[in-house]
Design a protein around this motif. Structure first.
Motif, PDB file in Angstrom:
ATOM      1  N   ASP A 123      19.904 -19.041 -19.952  1.00 57.01           N
ATOM      2  CA  ASP A 123      19.718 -18.852 -18.771  1.00 57.01           C
ATOM      3  C   ASP A 123      20.620 -16.788 -18.404  1.00 57.01           C
ATOM      4  O   ASP A 123      21.357 -16.927 -17.562  1.00 57.01           O
ATOM      5  CB  ASP A 123      20.419 -19.820 -17.822  1.00 57.01           C
ATOM      6  CG  ASP A 123      19.803 -19.624 -16.224  1.00 57.01           C
ATOM      7  OD1 ASP A 123      18.261 -18.736 -15.970  1.00 57.01           O
ATOM      8  OD2 ASP A 123      20.788 -19.986 -15.425  1.00 57.01           O
ATOM      9  N   HIS A 125      21.222 -13.246 -17.697  1.00 64.34           N
ATOM     10  CA  HIS A 125      21.031 -12.515 -16.424  1.00 64.34           C
ATOM     11  C   HIS A 125      21.203 -11.254 -16.733  1.00 64.34           C
ATOM     12  O   HIS A 125      21.349 -10.874 -18.164  1.00 64.34           O
ATOM     13  CB  HIS A 125      22.860 -12.978 -16.001  1.00 64.34           C
ATOM     14  CG  HIS A 125      24.091 -13.173 -16.675  1.00 64.34           C
ATOM     15  ND1 HIS A 125      24.730 -14.133 -17.447  1.00 64.34           N
ATOM     16  CD2 HIS A 125      24.795 -11.921 -16.829  1.00 64.34           C
ATOM     17  CE1 HIS A 125      25.414 -13.692 -18.050  1.00 64.34           C
ATOM     18  NE2 HIS A 125      25.905 -11.942 -18.232  1.00 64.34           N
ATOM     19  N   THR A 134      19.471 -15.383 -12.023  1.00 62.98           N
ATOM     20  CA  THR A 134      19.534 -15.346 -13.212  1.00 62.98           C
ATOM     21  C   THR A 134      17.864 -15.683 -13.702  1.00 62.98           C
ATOM     22  O   THR A 134      16.771 -15.507 -12.720  1.00 62.98           O
ATOM     23  CB  THR A 134      20.169 -16.573 -13.722  1.00 62.98           C
ATOM     24  OG1 THR A 134      19.019 -17.296 -13.344  1.00 62.98           O
ATOM     25  CG2 THR A 134      21.523 -16.574 -13.631  1.00 62.98           C
ATOM     26  N   GLY A 168      18.989 -23.271 -19.412  1.00 59.15           N
ATOM     27  CA  GLY A 168      20.320 -22.771 -19.229  1.00 59.15           C
ATOM     28  C   GLY A 168      21.186 -24.196 -20.417  1.00 59.15           C
ATOM     29  O   GLY A 168      22.539 -24.720 -20.628  1.00 59.15           O
ATOM     30  N   ALA A 357      22.397 -21.993  -8.543  1.00 60.58           N
ATOM     31  CA  ALA A 357      22.832 -21.632 -10.887  1.00 60.58           C
ATOM     32  C   ALA A 357      20.972 -22.595 -10.488  1.00 60.58           C
ATOM     33  O   ALA A 357      20.859 -23.522  -9.881  1.00 60.58           O
ATOM     34  CB  ALA A 357      23.990 -22.726 -10.809  1.00 60.58           C
ATOM     35  N   SER A 362      24.588 -23.466 -16.551  1.00 64.79           N
ATOM     36  CA  SER A 362      24.086 -21.732 -15.690  1.00 64.79           C
ATOM     37  C   SER A 362      25.467 -21.672 -15.530  1.00 64.79           C
ATOM     38  O   SER A 362      26.086 -22.103 -15.108  1.00 64.79           O
ATOM     39  CB  SER A 362      23.404 -21.328 -14.720  1.00 64.79           C
ATOM     40  OG  SER A 362      21.764 -21.912 -14.710  1.00 64.79           O
TER      41      SER A 362
END
Length: 440
Positions: A123, A125, A134, A168, A357, A362
């Protein structure tokens, strides 16, 4: 395609472990490859390009299913900006297809050499988290193959819990076969940007507060500076230009490090000299345009840059602290790093937004994230990390598992409140060095 022995390392080069690997080339080869690895090794882990820094992508002594040949585009609607591709397609490959049609990936990390499957599993970013969140927030659906042979199509509105565990999920819920994402429209491949110096860490927080409307924001800091110059750095912000050519990539080329030197090139002296020169350079203050490639991926033109750290490799330490403790905690961390004398020239400081999230594990949350690369100097480096851990825990923060190689289980368990729920979606045949180390 039969499994064979191979020594594999992650990007940090901290260890080189033997694995049994299989690399299917076509979708219909996946079941046999997966079954053979599980039968021979008792466990398996998907492996993309290995750009994770720590041990999240390793399964030492066991099986790895390489996805690099599963790299086909399945559908791309240039009107709606919806892209579906196999998990082995990289962000760079996606951009070569979509940018000329006026579409860009919605979230990108600092390298384009990341597979879509890896972007989902970690996940990832980017510079726009404060507004966009994300990568997982833009995944419409994905296909997940489990070790029992089932393939489940899941997304925000179908099999939602399994979807959130996979976003994630560190590759531990099964094999992602394909991913469908929403792209963002762009009118140009160029970025309008500003680069500004700030004299100390307080300048970072002031500029961040003044830049919330800029889509892309990030800062480099000099982690060796002390006193009134503590946390001095360069603040960069950008947005997609409204006019210009839609050119997917700059000309190929760039420098590279052909072999790993016998000793690391990253030393306190070399970093001190680099930091001073980088901070003082004329280009540190700039307003203008640049192609998206150097803006988002400055290190990608230095091929195999991880070799500069020498045969002992390097760690990346990335934390996030919540807003109420971010300022004092960041200052405390920077003081601790500067006092240690341990050098890092690759330092990123930015604020995360409060987007919910996408996944159960995450990493990002509202607050401030600090990421640094450190040469592996053994116990001295681990002692510094222990001191930083103490600050992060006291401030209510957490570390990024995708970049970690030495966090203790208690810190991970305390930082991720949905861990127990996540465990109910683990695939029993999928394993990793990180899973065993952190007792996931």
């Amino acid at each position: 395609m039969s499994p064979h022995a191979k020594t594999v390392a992650s990007w940090g080069n901290l260890s080189h472990g033997g694995h049994m690997v299989a690399a299917p080339s076509f979708h219909d080869e996946i079941p046999m490859a997966l079954n053979e690895l599980i039968a021979q090794c008792r466990s398996v882990l998907p492996y993309g390009l290995g750009r994770s820094y720590g041990d999240v992508c390793l399964n030492t002594g066991k099986g790895l299913l390489l996805t690099e040949r599963l790299d086909r585009f399945l559908t791309f609607d240039a009107t709606s900006g919806i892209l579906r591709a196999e998990a082995g397609v990289t962000i760079g490959e996606a951009l070569r297809l979509t940018v000329p049609k006026g579409w860009f990936v919605p979230v990108t990390p600092g390298t384009k050499f990341v597979t879509l499957g890896g972007a989902v599993a970690n996940d990832v970013h980017g510079k726009n988290h404060h507004l966009a969140g994300t990568f997982g927030r833009f995944v419409r659906k994905l296909a997940l193959r489990r070790s029992d042979g089932s393939v489940t199509e899941c997304g925000p509105d179908r099999e939602r819990d399994l979807f959130r565990a996979t976003i994630g999920g560190l590759g531990l819920t099964g094999l992602i076969e394909w991913v469908e994402i929403d792209l963002q429209p762009i009118a140009s491949a160029e970025i309008e940007m500003q680069s500004l110096r700030f004299a100390g860490v307080e300048g970072f927080f002031e500029m961040s507060a003044d830049s919330v409307s800029w889509p892309y924001v990030v800062s480099w800091i000099d982690c060796l500076s002390q006193g009134s110059a503590l946390g001095r750095g360069i603040f960069m912000r950008g947005r997609h230009a409204e006019t210009g050519a839609l050119v997917a990539a700059r000309a190929k080329g760039g420098l590279g490090i052909p072999v790993t030197p016998p000793v690391g090139l990253v030393t306190p002296l070399s970093v001190r000299l680099f930091n001073e020169a980088y901070y003082r350079r004329p280009g540190a203050t700039f307003t203008g345009r640049t192609h998206f490639d150097p803006f988002f991926y400055p290190l990608d033109r230095l091929h195999h840059w991880n070799r500069a750290y020498g045969p002992r490799g390097f760690y990346q330490y990335q934390s996030v602290l919540p807003p109420e403790t971010a300022r004092r905690g960041t200052i405390e961390m920077l003081k601790c790093i500067a006092a240690s004398g341990q050098a890092s020239c690759l330092v990123v400081l930015k604020n995360f937004g409060d987007a919910p999230a996408a996944g159960m594990l995450s990493f990002p949350m509202a607050g401030t994230t600090l990421a640094l690369d450190f040469p592996n100097r053994g116990n001295r480096t681990l002692a510094l990390f222990a001191a930083l851990d103490d600050i992060v825990v006291r401030c209510g923060g957490r570390l990024y598992a995708a970049k970690d190689a030495r966090m203790v289980p208690a810190m991970f368990h305390g930082g991720y409140p949905e861990l127990d729920r996540f465990r109910t979606f683990l695939d029993p045949a999928f394993d990793s060095d990180l899973k065993r180390r952190l007792s996931i």
